[in-house]
Enzyme design. Structure first.
Site, PDB file in Angstrom:
ATOM      1  N   SER A  37       0.838  -1.211   0.000  1.00 27.01           N
ATOM      2  CA  SER A  37       0.000   0.000   0.000  1.00 27.01           C
ATOM      3  C   SER A  37       0.863   1.246   0.000  1.00 27.01           C
ATOM      4  O   SER A  37       1.968   1.261   0.572  1.00 27.01           O
ATOM      5  CB  SER A  37      -0.857  -0.016   1.265  1.00 27.01           C
ATOM      6  OG  SER A  37      -1.471   1.227   1.451  1.00 27.01           O
ATOM      7  N   TYR A  51      -1.340  -0.203  10.262  1.00 29.27           N
ATOM      8  CA  TYR A  51      -1.656  -0.817   8.967  1.00 29.27           C
ATOM      9  C   TYR A  51      -0.486  -0.622   8.000  1.00 29.27           C
ATOM     10  O   TYR A  51       0.010  -1.589   7.398  1.00 29.27           O
ATOM     11  CB  TYR A  51      -2.944  -0.200   8.392  1.00 29.27           C
ATOM     12  CG  TYR A  51      -3.162  -0.547   6.939  1.00 29.27           C
ATOM     13  CD1 TYR A  51      -3.481  -1.840   6.553  1.00 29.27           C
ATOM     14  CD2 TYR A  51      -3.021   0.428   5.945  1.00 29.27           C
ATOM     15  CE1 TYR A  51      -3.659  -2.161   5.224  1.00 29.27           C
ATOM     16  CE2 TYR A  51      -3.204   0.117   4.607  1.00 29.27           C
ATOM     17  CZ  TYR A  51      -3.513  -1.182   4.246  1.00 29.27           C
ATOM     18  OH  TYR A  51      -3.675  -1.500   2.926  1.00 29.27           O
ATOM     19  N   LYS A  71       2.269  -3.479   6.429  1.00 29.81           N
ATOM     20  CA  LYS A  71       2.564  -3.715   5.010  1.00 29.81           C
ATOM     21  C   LYS A  71       4.068  -3.600   4.745  1.00 29.81           C
ATOM     22  O   LYS A  71       4.647  -4.389   3.985  1.00 29.81           O
ATOM     23  CB  LYS A  71       1.778  -2.732   4.138  1.00 29.81           C
ATOM     24  CG  LYS A  71       0.281  -2.987   4.124  1.00 29.81           C
ATOM     25  CD  LYS A  71      -0.039  -4.295   3.401  1.00 29.81           C
ATOM     26  CE  LYS A  71      -1.506  -4.634   3.355  1.00 29.81           C
ATOM     27  NZ  LYS A  71      -1.801  -5.902   2.688  1.00 29.81           N
TER      28      LYS A  71
HETATM   29  N1  UFG Z   1     -12.232  12.188   2.463  1.00 28.10           N
HETATM   30  C1  UFG Z   1     -13.174  13.170   2.755  1.00 28.10           C
HETATM   31  N2  UFG Z   1     -14.435  12.748   3.089  1.00 28.10           N
HETATM   32  C2  UFG Z   1     -14.798  11.430   3.148  1.00 28.10           C
HETATM   33  C3  UFG Z   1     -13.829  10.450   2.843  1.00 28.10           C
HETATM   34  C4  UFG Z   1     -12.545  10.856   2.502  1.00 28.10           C
HETATM   35  O1  UFG Z   1     -12.881  14.358   2.718  1.00 28.10           O
HETATM   36  O2  UFG Z   1     -15.957  11.139   3.482  1.00 28.10           O
HETATM   37  C5  UFG Z   1     -10.870  12.606   2.082  1.00 28.10           C
HETATM   38  C6  UFG Z   1      -9.814  12.086   3.029  1.00 28.10           C
HETATM   39  O3  UFG Z   1      -9.666  12.942   4.127  1.00 28.10           O
HETATM   40  C7  UFG Z   1      -8.594  12.038   2.119  1.00 28.10           C
HETATM   41  C8  UFG Z   1      -9.184  11.696   0.752  1.00 28.10           C
HETATM   42  O4  UFG Z   1     -10.564  12.024   0.833  1.00 28.10           O
HETATM   43  O5  UFG Z   1      -8.020  13.303   2.049  1.00 28.10           O
HETATM   44  C9  UFG Z   1      -9.055  10.227   0.401  1.00 28.10           C
HETATM   45  O6  UFG Z   1      -9.526   9.453   1.481  1.00 28.10           O
HETATM   46  P1  UFG Z   1      -9.861   7.892   1.380  1.00 28.10           P
HETATM   47  O7  UFG Z   1     -10.440   7.491   2.705  1.00 28.10           O
HETATM   48  O8  UFG Z   1     -10.668   7.652   0.170  1.00 28.10           O
HETATM   49  O9  UFG Z   1      -8.457   7.203   1.142  1.00 28.10           O
HETATM   50  P2  UFG Z   1      -7.079   7.343   1.942  1.00 28.10           P
HETATM   51  O10 UFG Z   1      -6.189   8.222   1.120  1.00 28.10           O
HETATM   52  O11 UFG Z   1      -7.288   7.734   3.343  1.00 28.10           O
HETATM   53  O12 UFG Z   1      -6.544   5.849   2.048  1.00 28.10           O
HETATM   54  C10 UFG Z   1      -6.559   4.915   1.016  1.00 28.10           C
HETATM   55  C11 UFG Z   1      -6.709   3.527   1.609  1.00 28.10           C
HETATM   56  C12 UFG Z   1      -5.502   3.168   2.414  1.00 28.10           C
HETATM   57  C13 UFG Z   1      -4.264   3.325   1.579  1.00 28.10           C
HETATM   58  C14 UFG Z   1      -4.203   4.700   0.988  1.00 28.10           C
HETATM   59  C15 UFG Z   1      -3.041   4.799   0.071  1.00 28.10           C
HETATM   60  O13 UFG Z   1      -7.864   3.478   2.422  1.00 28.10           O
HETATM   61  O14 UFG Z   1      -5.604   1.827   2.837  1.00 28.10           O
HETATM   62  O15 UFG Z   1      -5.393   4.981   0.273  1.00 28.10           O
HETATM   63  O16 UFG Z   1      -3.040   5.981  -0.643  1.00 28.10           O
HETATM   64  F1  UFG Z   1      -3.189   3.127   2.337  1.00 28.10           F
END
Ligand code: UFG
Length: 331
Positions: A118, A142, A146
């Site tokens: 990841s 997490y 990885k």
């Molecule tokens: N976000 C919002 N509102 C929401 C959901 C997300 O503003 O309801 C924002 C988050 O704060 C972040 C962005 O959208 O800035 C992306 O968030 P995600 O939850 O879609 O994804 P993440 O980047 O947090 O994480 C994902 C996976 C992880 C992995 C990571 C690697 O969930 O397991 O990508 O880039 F490690």
């Protein structure tokens, strides 16, 4: 027909990968404990063995009986915030199982091992894009789990020259099979594109945007969203690369371009035609401002060509999948 054992093949990325493998001419055997995966996500002719990776007798028996040409290892716990509250669950489920699976694979003399890593290994990455030589400083158990798995595989490869492992560092995986056969069935998903689509479909009342004061062009976080079917193709391309004697190692999997949260909101509004409400709230802990892959190493090694990298397509496929699930739930 080469045979592939896929752990976690009933999950989101695993199921799409099994479909791509079948279409690529592989015989696919899935091992999944169905804790988060679903048996209906394993599309025939792929076969499902319902069992747990921690059952080392079962794993050894499968490797012996089926004699696969490669193992692709998806099965893991994957919720980063949960890992902060339950780190030992992540170290047991992710690290211990990967080490014991790798041991069984080495003993069975299966040469190729593809591991789902990841972008979480990079932690709060600096710079416009990250490549595989960028510092790895995970900020959640997490991400640490990885990275530990990557190191276990690296050490095993040094000690066992016939064992060629690959770690694929996935960036932000989204979308669904364009033909509607598969998608993300994770309940309570927190991923931005899925949540935004569910808000557009009125399943959720409002989309919360976590933080608007980041050092990015529009103040919201930037991510490299990659279509799950393109990511599935990466696995097939990687197996071909290994079959031709290619080297293992660590590879970023993304497109090399980023979209902000605001851009995603606008895209989902445009594609759905629904002007759903958005609420600006505080930053979510642990979110790096920007995470975009430099994936030139992957492209150079495998010749992988993205086919669904338009953000509108990623959103459209997600929307269609969620619409279909709502219709099915209503019937
Ligand atoms: N976000 C919002 N509102 C929401 C959901 C997300 O503003 O309801 C924002 C988050 O704060 C972040 C962005 O959208 O800035 C992306 O968030 P995600 O939850 O879609 O994804 P993440 O980047 O947090 O994480 C994902 C996976 C992880 C992995 C990571 C690697 O969930 O397991 O990508 O880039 F490690």
């Amino acid at each position: 027909m080469p045979k592939i054992l896929v752990t976690g093949g009933a999950g989101y990325i695993g199921s799409h990968t099994c479909l791509a493998l079948v279409q690529g001419g592989y015989d696919v055997l899935v091992l999944d404990n169905l804790s988060t995966g679903r048996k209906e996500m394993v599309l025939p002719p792929a076969r499902l063995v319902h069992g747990d990776l921690s059952d080392s007798g079962l794993v050894r028996e499968l490797l012996h009986r089926e004699a696969p040409d490669a193992v692709i290892h998806f099965a893991a716990s994957i919720v980063a915030p949960e890992s902060v509250a339950a780190p030992l669950k992540y170290y047991c489920n992710n690290v211990s199982t990967t080490a014991s699976l790798a041991l069984a694979v080495v003993e069975a003399r299966v040469p190729h091992f593809v591991f789902s890593s990841s972008a979480a290994v990079y932690g709060t990455a600096q710079g416009c894009t990250v490549d595989e030589a960028s510092p790895v400083e995970p900020i959640t158990p997490y991400g640490s789990s990885k990275l530990m798995c990557e190191r276990i595989l690296h050490d095993a490869a040094l000690a066992h020259p016939g064992f060629v492992p690959v770690s694929l560092r996935y960036f932000n995986v989204a979308g669904a099979d364009p033909e509607g056969r598969l998608g993300n069935v994770t309940p309570d998903a927190t991923h931005l594109i899925k949540v935004a689509c569910l808000t557009a479909l009125r399943v959720r009342p409002v989309l919360q945007v976590f933080g608007t004061d980041y050092p990015t062009p529009d103040g919201t976080c930037t991510r490299d969203y990659v279509h799950v079917s393109d990511l599935a193709d990466v696995h097939v391309a990687m197996l071909r690369h290994l079959e031709q004697g290619g080297r293992g190692g660590v590879f970023n999997c993304g497109y090399g371009r980023g979209f902000s949260v605001r851009q995603i909101v606008e895209t989902v509004r445009k594609v759905s035609g629904v002007d759903f409400p958005v609420e600006h709230v505080d930053r979510r802990p642990g979110d790096p401002p920007s995470l975009v892959a430099d994936c030139s190493k992957l492209v150079k090694a495998t010749g992988w060509k993205p086919r669904r990298d338009a953000i509108e397509d990623i959103v459209r496929d997600t929307l269609e999948w969620e619409r279909r699930r709502l219709r099915q739930a209503a019937d």
